[in-house]
Design a protein around this motif. Structure first.
Motif, PDB file in Angstrom:
ATOM      1  N   ASN A 110       0.814  -1.219   0.000  1.00  0.00           N
ATOM      2  CA  ASN A 110       0.000   0.000   0.000  1.00  0.00           C
ATOM      3  C   ASN A 110       0.846   1.267   0.000  1.00  0.00           C
ATOM      4  N   SER A 111       2.139   1.149  -0.343  1.00  0.00           N
ATOM      5  CA  SER A 111       3.031   2.302  -0.343  1.00  0.00           C
ATOM      6  C   SER A 111       3.881   2.305  -1.602  1.00  0.00           C
ATOM      7  N   SER A 137       0.650  -4.148   6.359  1.00  0.00           N
ATOM      8  CA  SER A 137       0.132  -4.555   5.053  1.00  0.00           C
ATOM      9  C   SER A 137       0.088  -6.070   5.008  1.00  0.00           C
TER      10      SER A 137
END
Length: 319
Positions: A110-111, A137
């Motif tokens: 998610n990054s 995550s």
């Protein structure tokens, strides 16, 4: 009529396969390549090359009087193995193998930021590198440095792995600089042996009982080194070869520990206090099973670099 045709086809196929096997038979054996290096051409078109600090294998075949060797290389540049560790109460831990050989990075799905695993130009290494992470995550991602200097390799792919039920991981980086590529040698047969490209003798060694034993050991070593979907480590992260042991006979599975406990030399709670057991690195008292996790994504993905590395490996006085 149909049955007769089928029998005829089977006969032709059998003869063809037999002829193919007979054509390869003269090439089977062990060859002296250069110095102490040895090339073993085995049945089933498997070859092995053995030299000082070198061992690799692959497939071979003869084509137009040429010997063609196709070495086996790891399927992916990044591999991840995992297990559930009941002693980890939150997050997960990763042991990193091989990540110091290149600029490698770790991130979360998610990054768009990827953190260096090691500082630039690392040196003065410790024996093992472990890190505990908070679970932010359900995916772990890895990527290596962008470079155009490696043959057949676009070093921009990000590998993403699902965490699933696991919280204890071993991550492996297979540096493609160590990969072996196809080798082709002119292989005309002569009375004295076989001549290679540089016209040096590529001599076939005379088969003796000693040489046959050495070849058997090389082939067994090759079997051990084949990629596996399951690996067994002790708490000190020493890898044990399962075929050389008999886990079903010598170990009992302990559900509370999620581990295989030896029936002969396990010391109570040795996995919690390995420093108390003499020569803990070589201990077979308890073994953990790690399962290979296939990547869910391999994609080119732009990312920002977090320069502060997880590990710093610098000799005293080095920047």
């Amino acid at each position: 009529m149909i049955k007769k045709r089928l029998n005829t086809l089977l006969l032709i196929l059998t003869i063809s396969l037999s002829s193919f096997a007979q054509n390869l038979q003269p090439y089977l054996g062990c060859y002296r390549v250069s110095g102490d290096a040895r090339l073993v051409l085995a049945e089933n078109n498997i070859f092995y090359i053995v030299a000082y600090a070198t061992f690799f294998q692959g497939n071979w075949h003869i084509e137009n009087d040429k010997l063609i060797l196709n070495p086996h290389n790891p399927e992916h540049f990044f591999e991840l193995y995992g297990r559930y560790n009941p002693n980890i109460k939150g997050g997960y831990k990763i042991k990193f193998d091989g990540f110091s050989e290149e600029e490698t990075f770790i991130g979360k799905d998610n990054s768009d930021a990827m953190q260096r695993v090691f500082n630039k130009n690392p040196n003065c290494f410790e024996s093992a590198y472990l890190q505990h992470f908070n679970k932010e995550s359900d995916v772990i991602s890895f990527v290596d440095v962008v470079s155009e200097n490696i043959r057949d390799y676009d070093r921009r792919n990000t590998y993403s792995f699902p965490i699933n039920k696991y919280n204890d991981f071993i991550a492996v980086y297979n540096d493609p600089r160590h990969y072996n590529y196809e080798m082709i040698y002119p292989f005309p047969k002569t009375e004295k042996g076989i001549i290679v490209e540089d016209l040096e003798q590529f001599g076939k060694m005379k088969m003796t009982d000693k040489l046959r034993k050495e070849m058997d050991e090389i082939i067994k070593m090759g079997e051990k080194m084949k990629p596996k979907d399951t690996l067994y480590f002790n708490p000190a992260y020493r890898l044990f070869d399962e075929p050389s042991m008999n886990i079903s006979r010598d170990y009992s599975f302990d559900r509370s520990k999620n581990a295989y406990v030896s029936k002969h030399n396990y010391e109570k709670d040795e996995e919690l206090h390995p420093e108390k057991k003499q020569d803990a690195y070589h201990s077979k008292g308890i073994l953990y099973q790690y399962d290979k996790i296939p990547p869910t994504k391999i994609e080119i993905k732009p990312f920002k670099i977090i320069e502060k590395s997880i590990f710093t490996a610098n000799c005293a006085g080095d920047e």
